[in-house]
Design a protein around this motif. Structure first.
Motif, mmCIF file in Angstrom:
data_model
loop_
_atom_site.group_PDB
_atom_site.id
_atom_site.type_symbol
_atom_site.label_atom_id
_atom_site.label_comp_id
_atom_site.label_asym_id
_atom_site.label_seq_id
_atom_site.Cartn_x
_atom_site.Cartn_y
_atom_site.Cartn_z
ATOM 1 N N VAL A 186 0.848 -1.198 0.000
ATOM 2 C CA VAL A 186 0.000 0.000 0.000
ATOM 3 C C VAL A 186 0.880 1.243 0.000
ATOM 4 O O VAL A 186 1.837 1.344 0.765
ATOM 5 N N GLU A 187 0.566 2.193 -0.889
ATOM 6 C CA GLU A 187 1.307 3.447 -0.980
ATOM 7 C C GLU A 187 0.362 4.614 -0.696
ATOM 8 O O GLU A 187 -0.816 4.555 -1.023
ATOM 9 N N THR A 188 0.901 5.674 -0.100
ATOM 10 C CA THR A 188 0.102 6.858 0.239
ATOM 11 C C THR A 188 0.517 8.032 -0.638
ATOM 12 O O THR A 188 1.709 8.341 -0.751
ATOM 13 N N ALA A 189 -0.473 8.676 -1.261
ATOM 14 C CA ALA A 189 -0.198 9.832 -2.123
ATOM 15 C C ALA A 189 0.199 11.037 -1.273
ATOM 16 O O ALA A 189 -0.297 11.219 -0.161
ATOM 17 N N SER A 190 1.094 11.880 -1.798
ATOM 18 C CA SER A 190 1.524 13.075 -1.073
ATOM 19 C C SER A 190 0.795 14.307 -1.599
ATOM 20 O O SER A 190 0.310 14.340 -2.734
ATOM 21 N N ALA A 191 0.741 15.336 -0.776
ATOM 22 C CA ALA A 191 0.106 16.593 -1.179
ATOM 23 C C ALA A 191 0.849 17.223 -2.355
ATOM 24 O O ALA A 191 0.237 17.845 -3.238
ATOM 25 N N ILE A 192 2.168 17.032 -2.407
ATOM 26 C CA ILE A 192 2.953 17.586 -3.514
ATOM 27 C C ILE A 192 2.546 16.932 -4.830
ATOM 28 O O ILE A 192 2.371 17.603 -5.858
ATOM 29 N N GLU A 193 2.400 15.625 -4.820
ATOM 30 C CA GLU A 193 1.964 14.916 -6.026
ATOM 31 C C GLU A 193 0.603 15.417 -6.491
ATOM 32 O O GLU A 193 0.368 15.621 -7.690
ATOM 33 N N ILE A 194 -0.304 15.600 -5.535
ATOM 34 C CA ILE A 194 -1.650 16.062 -5.868
ATOM 35 C C ILE A 194 -1.601 17.447 -6.507
ATOM 36 O O ILE A 194 -2.250 17.705 -7.524
ATOM 37 N N ALA A 242 -5.256 9.986 3.394
ATOM 38 C CA ALA A 242 -6.503 9.351 2.969
ATOM 39 C C ALA A 242 -6.430 8.727 1.587
ATOM 40 O O ALA A 242 -7.183 7.804 1.283
ATOM 41 N N ILE A 243 -5.540 9.243 0.716
ATOM 42 C CA ILE A 243 -5.482 8.734 -0.660
ATOM 43 C C ILE A 243 -4.376 7.693 -0.769
ATOM 44 O O ILE A 243 -3.197 7.999 -0.634
ATOM 45 N N ARG A 244 -4.792 6.455 -1.020
ATOM 46 C CA ARG A 244 -3.840 5.347 -1.067
ATOM 47 C C ARG A 244 -3.973 4.587 -2.379
ATOM 48 O O ARG A 244 -4.968 4.712 -3.078
ATOM 49 N N THR A 280 -4.469 0.970 -8.738
ATOM 50 C CA THR A 280 -5.809 1.396 -8.337
ATOM 51 C C THR A 280 -5.714 2.230 -7.061
ATOM 52 O O THR A 280 -4.971 1.879 -6.137
ATOM 53 N N TYR A 281 -6.478 3.318 -7.020
ATOM 54 C CA TYR A 281 -6.516 4.221 -5.863
ATOM 55 C C TYR A 281 -7.798 4.042 -5.061
ATOM 56 O O TYR A 281 -8.822 3.620 -5.598
ATOM 57 N N TRP A 282 -7.732 4.416 -3.784
ATOM 58 C CA TRP A 282 -8.934 4.493 -2.944
ATOM 59 C C TRP A 282 -8.709 5.517 -1.838
ATOM 60 O O TRP A 282 -7.571 5.858 -1.513
#
Length: 240
Positions: free
Chosen positions: A97-105, A130-132, A153-155
């Motif tokens: 499981v990976e977590t998205a960063s605010a910078i990526e967003i 929250a975004i994984r 896939t994201y959730w």
């Protein structure tokens, strides 16, 4: 009985060593039904379901291909030949499981032309963890046909998706590198990129045809990798 005895013509598709494929299935083992991801409590239940493993996992399902045995018998094949040709295994390997960063967003939002308000809402969700997502590779092995599709896939606890949502875009590619076949002609039919919903079902639909004792055997196969809004995974195969 050798699988190659009744496979003709010998047609190879994007060949990569069959011995590797056989080793993988033997090593991982074969179950009699779909296997859920191993239980390992992790993270907030609103984002990461209680049965979702953080580490990489492997799911294995063994099945008989519906409709295949009837075609083999009609072509004067034996029950043993039908079992040899019509058995299939579905193997799914998942990354951690990976977590998205605010910078990526923020970077992706800028490329999509989002408003400041939209960008900050998505960045805040990422900052909270929250975004994984997780990457995955799913392989169908039936007789001498080794077919693959893969993706990310994201959730986020409310939705799961592959198509762009909340500043992140997943991935789904079908008939990928590593797919191979001897005797079979493979025709990809559909490769979905699900939009944000309670569950995201990335499925690959393909037709497979082989000449057996002068008669064509035709199968329609769909491989499904479904992610829920909390990261729980299901895999299954329809048709054959």
């Amino acid at each position: 009985m050798s699988r190659l005895r009744f496979l003709a013509p010998l047609v190879a598709h994007r060949t990569r060593r069959p011995a590797i494929a056989l080793f993988l299935v033997t090593t991982l083992g074969v179950g009699s039904a779909p296997i859920a991801a191993s239980a390992e409590p992790a993270g907030s239940a609103s984002v990461l379901g209680p049965s979702v493993a953080r580490a990489g996992t492997t799911l294995v399902e063994s099945t008989e291909i519906p409709g295949c045995a009837d075609q083999v018998i009609e072509a004067d094949g034996s029950a043993a030949e039908a079992r040899e040709l019509c058995s299939a295994t579905l193997v799914t390997s998942q990354g951690p499981v990976e977590t998205a960063s605010a910078i990526e967003i923020r970077d992706e939002a800028a490329s999509l032309g989002w408003s400041v308000a939209e960008t900050e809402r998505a960045a805040a969700a990422a900052a909270s963890g929250a975004i994984r997502s997780r990457t995955w590779v799913q392989t169908y092995w039936g007789a001498s046909n080794w077919e693959r599709h893969e993706g990310r896939t994201y959730w986020d606890g409310s939705r799961a998706w592959v198509a762009s949502y909340r500043g992140k875009t997943g991935r789904h590619v079908c008939h990928t590198e590593g797919s191979w076949a001897i005797g079979w002609v493979i025709t990809p039919v559909r490769c979905t990129k699900p939009k944000a919903a309670a569950a995201a079902d990335a499925y690959y639909r393909f037709d497979a045809q082989i000449l057996f004792k002068g008669s064509p055997i035709t199968l329609g196969v769909a491989m499904h990798y479904q992610m829920s809004r909390t990261g729980a995974v299901k895999q299954w195969k329809i048709g054959g």
